[in-house]
Enzyme design. Structure first.
Site, PDB file in Angstrom:
ATOM      1  N   ASP A  30      50.613  31.663  17.921  1.00  0.00           N
ATOM      2  CA  ASP A  30      50.203  32.704  16.965  1.00  0.00           C
ATOM      3  C   ASP A  30      51.330  32.942  15.970  1.00  0.00           C
ATOM      4  OD1 ASP A  30      47.678  34.875  17.171  1.00  0.00           O
ATOM      5  OD2 ASP A  30      49.315  35.452  15.834  1.00  0.00           O
ATOM      6  N   LYS A 202      25.790  29.287  14.951  1.00  0.00           N
ATOM      7  CA  LYS A 202      26.577  30.510  15.180  1.00  0.00           C
ATOM      8  C   LYS A 202      26.073  31.651  14.293  1.00  0.00           C
ATOM      9  CE  LYS A 202      29.616  33.411  16.364  1.00  0.00           C
ATOM     10  NZ  LYS A 202      29.557  34.101  17.635  1.00  0.00           N
ATOM     11  N   CYS A 258      32.210  40.939  14.415  1.00  0.00           N
ATOM     12  CA  CYS A 258      31.348  39.763  14.202  1.00  0.00           C
ATOM     13  C   CYS A 258      30.051  40.063  13.453  1.00  0.00           C
ATOM     14  CB  CYS A 258      31.050  39.106  15.544  1.00  0.00           C
ATOM     15  SG  CYS A 258      32.501  38.318  16.252  1.00  0.00           S
TER      16      CYS A 258
HETATM   17  P1  NAD Z   1      41.695  38.011  15.743  1.00  0.00           P
HETATM   18  O1  NAD Z   1      41.945  38.620  14.418  1.00  0.00           O
HETATM   19  O2  NAD Z   1      41.666  38.861  16.955  1.00  0.00           O
HETATM   20  O3  NAD Z   1      42.744  36.854  16.012  1.00  0.00           O
HETATM   21  C1  NAD Z   1      43.137  35.895  15.078  1.00  0.00           C
HETATM   22  C2  NAD Z   1      44.582  35.503  15.371  1.00  0.00           C
HETATM   23  O4  NAD Z   1      44.939  34.384  14.599  1.00  0.00           O
HETATM   24  C3  NAD Z   1      45.586  36.600  15.036  1.00  0.00           C
HETATM   25  O5  NAD Z   1      46.350  36.893  16.183  1.00  0.00           O
HETATM   26  C4  NAD Z   1      46.460  35.980  13.928  1.00  0.00           C
HETATM   27  O6  NAD Z   1      47.791  36.413  13.971  1.00  0.00           O
HETATM   28  C5  NAD Z   1      46.310  34.514  14.244  1.00  0.00           C
HETATM   29  N1  NAD Z   1      46.601  33.601  13.126  1.00  0.00           N
HETATM   30  C6  NAD Z   1      46.134  33.657  11.864  1.00  0.00           C
HETATM   31  N2  NAD Z   1      46.600  32.598  11.147  1.00  0.00           N
HETATM   32  C7  NAD Z   1      47.352  31.856  11.992  1.00  0.00           C
HETATM   33  C8  NAD Z   1      48.074  30.631  11.859  1.00  0.00           C
HETATM   34  N3  NAD Z   1      48.108  29.951  10.713  1.00  0.00           N
HETATM   35  N4  NAD Z   1      48.733  30.173  12.931  1.00  0.00           N
HETATM   36  C9  NAD Z   1      48.718  30.854  14.094  1.00  0.00           C
HETATM   37  N5  NAD Z   1      48.035  32.000  14.290  1.00  0.00           N
HETATM   38  C10 NAD Z   1      47.355  32.501  13.250  1.00  0.00           C
HETATM   39  O7  NAD Z   1      40.311  37.240  15.573  1.00  0.00           O
HETATM   40  P2  NAD Z   1      39.191  36.975  16.699  1.00  0.00           P
HETATM   41  O8  NAD Z   1      38.407  38.216  16.934  1.00  0.00           O
HETATM   42  O9  NAD Z   1      39.797  36.275  17.859  1.00  0.00           O
HETATM   43  O10 NAD Z   1      38.249  35.962  15.919  1.00  0.00           O
HETATM   44  C11 NAD Z   1      38.661  34.651  15.607  1.00  0.00           C
HETATM   45  C12 NAD Z   1      37.456  33.884  15.095  1.00  0.00           C
HETATM   46  O11 NAD Z   1      36.475  33.778  16.125  1.00  0.00           O
HETATM   47  C13 NAD Z   1      36.765  34.557  13.909  1.00  0.00           C
HETATM   48  O12 NAD Z   1      36.268  33.562  13.050  1.00  0.00           O
HETATM   49  C14 NAD Z   1      35.603  35.281  14.558  1.00  0.00           C
HETATM   50  O13 NAD Z   1      34.522  35.471  13.697  1.00  0.00           O
HETATM   51  C15 NAD Z   1      35.232  34.323  15.674  1.00  0.00           C
HETATM   52  N6  NAD Z   1      34.581  34.962  16.830  1.00  0.00           N
HETATM   53  C16 NAD Z   1      35.034  36.161  17.283  1.00  0.00           C
HETATM   54  C17 NAD Z   1      34.419  36.742  18.393  1.00  0.00           C
HETATM   55  C18 NAD Z   1      34.893  38.076  18.910  1.00  0.00           C
HETATM   56  O14 NAD Z   1      34.195  38.660  19.734  1.00  0.00           O
HETATM   57  N7  NAD Z   1      36.043  38.593  18.471  1.00  0.00           N
HETATM   58  C19 NAD Z   1      33.363  36.091  19.035  1.00  0.00           C
HETATM   59  C20 NAD Z   1      32.944  34.852  18.553  1.00  0.00           C
HETATM   60  C21 NAD Z   1      33.556  34.290  17.436  1.00  0.00           C
END
Ligand code: NAD
Length: 447
Positions: A30, A202, A258
């Protein structure tokens, strides 16, 4: 298998930990050094039941590690999973800046012949663009895969370990075989499609679930007018296998990171091709209005809200998570503050997250350390998130704390028998038969 997960948020961290639990060697990367330090110290930066224990266990077994150095983590990986955020841009489109940056960094560090999978929710065509972007920066061979994620916050670990389905979008038999091996023991359907269809699965899934919630809320609003009970209607509908009983719970609408963003993004995706997704526009609009029923109901009871004290129970967008992104509580509290209400707020887990997301208004809210403390001296309690702590509260104790016995239940969490013997004025959603203590009809107000 050596797996690198880029992005340790709700999706990346859960996926990484669960893949380690399956016996693979996982490095989670991260950009946020605080998150990495927290994880290296055996803690987790989010609230997700069961996750911390698994994370610590697998780290101790040497199968799971955390780093902020993407470069080192990517080298030698069989599978690189991108799980960074795709938050909405002001117009509703998905912001792909984090995806692009991660892809560039991966391309510059990659070696061997890895599979690169995108787990983040991305518009149709993004995987192909990312593949081209990586190709433009490296000679290293790789295969690319769309690997959309379907876990639910609050039950993310069991959802990952026992999925309904794994969707894989790829044209590479090698990548398909690798992902089949990775998910082989988990059960559920293994669905292999072309990349664009996988990306669309999705969005279509989230849009459909959001539509179910929208639909039952519309039915609830009509139930309030015609004197039917939406929980009974939903139960009767749910026995029909073609309909199913899930996502038919009326309330103040969906929130979270989401559904709001993915519905908006799908409207935008369709719009790019001159297609207006009319139904989904209505879903978004009605869902947005639904949360303000709380304010309408308070006004129906009190008239002008200026000077009233209102307790708000629940700040997370749903129970069992600390995620407050697009939580209805944000706008509801904002509306109450605008009307001159003294807000006393409490959530079992999401207080800190909410305070930091709420920004400038935070100083005008009284942050409480318990449900009954929040209710102390209040004119009404509004339940916005159905945490067990609220649902199982002793209503006699609650009554004793309140200045006036008014309970607005935004999640239909209380049953008729819970309220028996109490003198609560009670409003819920689409259950006019359970409304107690107020004779006036709810007036129509537009926001
Ligand atoms: P989040 O914001 O909780 O986490 C994203 C992480 O990525 C952050 O910790 C950020 O610091 C890190 N990051 C960003 N750029 C980076 C890089 N270049 N290198 C390393 N780390 C980096 O997001 P999330 O809720 O986990 O969602 C992630 C994806 O999954 C989104 O596209 C979301 O739509 C999808 N998604 C989320 C859920 C959910 O319930 N949260 C469910 C299904 C799909």
């Amino acid at each position: 298998m050596k797996i690198t997960v880029v992005g340790t948020g709700y999706v990346g961290l859960v996926s990484g930990v669960c893949y380690a639990e399956l016996g693979h060697s996982v490095i989670c990367v991260d950009k946020d050094p605080l998150k990495i330090a927290t994880l290296q110290n055996g803690d987790i930066p989010i609230y997700e039941p069961g996750l911390q224990e698994l994370s610590v266990r697998n780290a101790e077994l040497g199968r799971l590690s955390f780093t902020s150095s993407l470069d080192a983590a990517v080298k030698g990986a069989d599978l690189i999973i991108i799980a960074v955020g795709t938050p909405p841009l002001p117009g509703g489109e998905a912001n792909l800046a984090y995806i692009e940056l991660a892809a560039k960094e991966i391309a510059d560090a990659m070696e061997g012949n890895p599979v690169v999978a995108i787990k983040s929710t991305v518009p149709v065509g993004t995987n192909e663009k990312v593949r081209d972007l990586i190709r433009s920066r490296t000679e290293c061979p790789f295969d690319s895969v769309s690997l959309p994620e379907f876990l639910r916050e609050g039950s993310a670990v069991p959802d990952t370990m026992h999925p309904d389905r794994i969707v894989v979008g790829t044209d590479s038999p090698r990548a398909e075989a690798l992902l089949r091996e990775l998910h082989g023991g988990l059960g559920g359907a293994f669905v292999v499609k072309d990349i664009r269809s996988a990306e669309m699965i999705k969005y279509a899934s989230n849009a459909f679930l959001a539509t179910k919630i929208y639909f039952i809320n519309e039915i609830a609003n009509i139930c309030e007018k015609v004197g039917a009970d939406v929980t009974r209607v939903a139960e009767g509908m749910g026995y029909d296998k073609r309909i199913g009983s899930s996502f038919l719970k009326a309330g103040i609408g969906y929130g979270g990171s989401c559904f709001p963003k993915d519905t908006q993004a799908l409207i935008q995706i369709a719009g790019h091709f001159d297609y207006e997704f009319k139904l989904l526009r209505s879903v978004v609009e009605v869902n947005q209005g639904q949360r303000f029923n709380i304010v309408r109901k308070l006004e129906a009871i009190f008239g002008d809200l200026e000077g009233r004290t209102i307790a708000v129970w629940g700040l997370a967008f749903k129970p069992e998570t600390d995620d407050v992104r697009e939580a209805p509580a944000q706008e509801i509290i904002g509306e109450l503050l605008d009307r001159g209400v003294q807000v006393r707020a409490y959530d079992p887990i999401a207080m800190d997250n909410f305070r930091s997301h709420f920004g400038g208004g935070a100083g005008r809210v009284e942050w409480c350390s318990g449900a009954l403390e929040a209710a102390a001296g209040a004119d009404a309690v509004c339940l916005l998130t159905e945490w067990e702590e609220f649902v199982s509260i002793d209503l006699a104790e609650l009554r004793a704390m309140l200045r006036q016995p008014v309970l607005i239940d935004g999640r239909n969490a209380f049953r008729e028998q819970d309220l028996a013997g109490t003198d609560f004025v009670y409003y819920s959603v689409g259950r006019p038969g359970m409304t107690r203590g107020v004779k006036d009809p709810v007036p129509e107000l537009s926001y």
